[in-house]
Design an enzyme around this catalytic site. Sequence first.
Site, PDB file in Angstrom:
ATOM      1  N   VAL B  77       9.420   1.003  -0.761  1.00  0.00           N
ATOM      2  CA  VAL B  77       9.256   2.441  -0.614  1.00  0.00           C
ATOM      3  C   VAL B  77       8.368   2.690   0.612  1.00  0.00           C
ATOM      4  CG1 VAL B  77       8.089   4.390  -1.716  1.00  0.00           C
ATOM      5  CG2 VAL B  77       9.552   2.916  -3.075  1.00  0.00           C
ATOM      6  N   CYS B  78       8.801   3.579   1.494  1.00  0.00           N
ATOM      7  CA  CYS B  78       8.013   3.866   2.713  1.00  0.00           C
ATOM      8  C   CYS B  78       6.693   4.536   2.342  1.00  0.00           C
ATOM      9  CB  CYS B  78       8.796   4.782   3.642  1.00  0.00           C
ATOM     10  SG  CYS B  78       7.793   5.400   5.009  1.00  0.00           S
ATOM     11  N   VAL B  79       5.598   3.982   2.831  1.00  0.00           N
ATOM     12  CA  VAL B  79       4.277   4.469   2.432  1.00  0.00           C
ATOM     13  C   VAL B  79       4.029   5.912   2.857  1.00  0.00           C
ATOM     14  CG1 VAL B  79       3.107   3.416   4.448  1.00  0.00           C
ATOM     15  CG2 VAL B  79       1.794   3.969   2.401  1.00  0.00           C
ATOM     16  N   ALA B  82       6.214   8.227   0.900  1.00  0.00           N
ATOM     17  CA  ALA B  82       5.858   8.195  -0.519  1.00  0.00           C
ATOM     18  C   ALA B  82       4.587   8.994  -0.812  1.00  0.00           C
ATOM     19  CB  ALA B  82       5.699   6.753  -0.985  1.00  0.00           C
TER      20      ALA B  82
END
Lengths: 134, 119
Positions: B77-79, B82
């Site tokens: 998941v892209c930080v 997210a």
Amino acid sequence: MAEAETLDDFDETDEDVKRFMFVNRKAPYGTIYALEVLEMVLITGAFDQDVSVAFLDDGVFQIKKGQDTKAVNMKNFSPTYRALEGYDIEKLYVERESMEARGLAPEDFVVPVKVVSAAELADLMAEQDVIISG
Amino acid sequence: MKLGVLVNEGPFTHQASDSAYHFVKAALDKGHEVSRVFFYYDGVNNGNKLSAPQSDDRNLVKLWGKMAEEHDLDLVVCVAAALRRGVSDENLAPGFRISGLGQLIEAAMESERLVVFGD
């Protein structure tokens, strides 16, 4: 020198370098796509990949000069497109049909772009390894 | 074939996540390698364990987690995307990890194809 040039040419075709094209189709505000595509473009540049960025449909508005976003309470991120040059991202394409349909001209953009027809853009897309749109 | 997958939409508003899930499942069943599934934009909501769909609805968050466990699949998941949407280590679903956009570029570089699901 000839040897150095040969090495440089070799690097250009290094298997670790892929051709990425980011396809911007949406207006800069109203949805988050334009902003988050730009974040991907910057990271891809940081990985020293061969990056192209295309603007078509309402995506051409992303790089229009003179954006004033105060009334919609959004950050005007259009100046960031001018930073792309610093990442050696200089292949910026605007689709002619989209630009003309919206009454825009190359001088209306915050960055220098190459204006190409839809057919030319299709040819450019066919040359890419990775295409990501938003 | 070695594949990377990018999921750009959330699991409830849009079909992209379901299509991506079924694509990855079919690819793995056919013996292809999926090096990573990267979640961006609202796609990060696939990794929110607080999602509670109705009991007669499919639960993609759990389905992804199960697939990750069975196939040792890397779900990232892209930080930045997210955190913006309230997905953090506190509510990250099992099977997912949070990391940077560089993981997407790496997956695209290492895979023969990057398959993108979204508009």
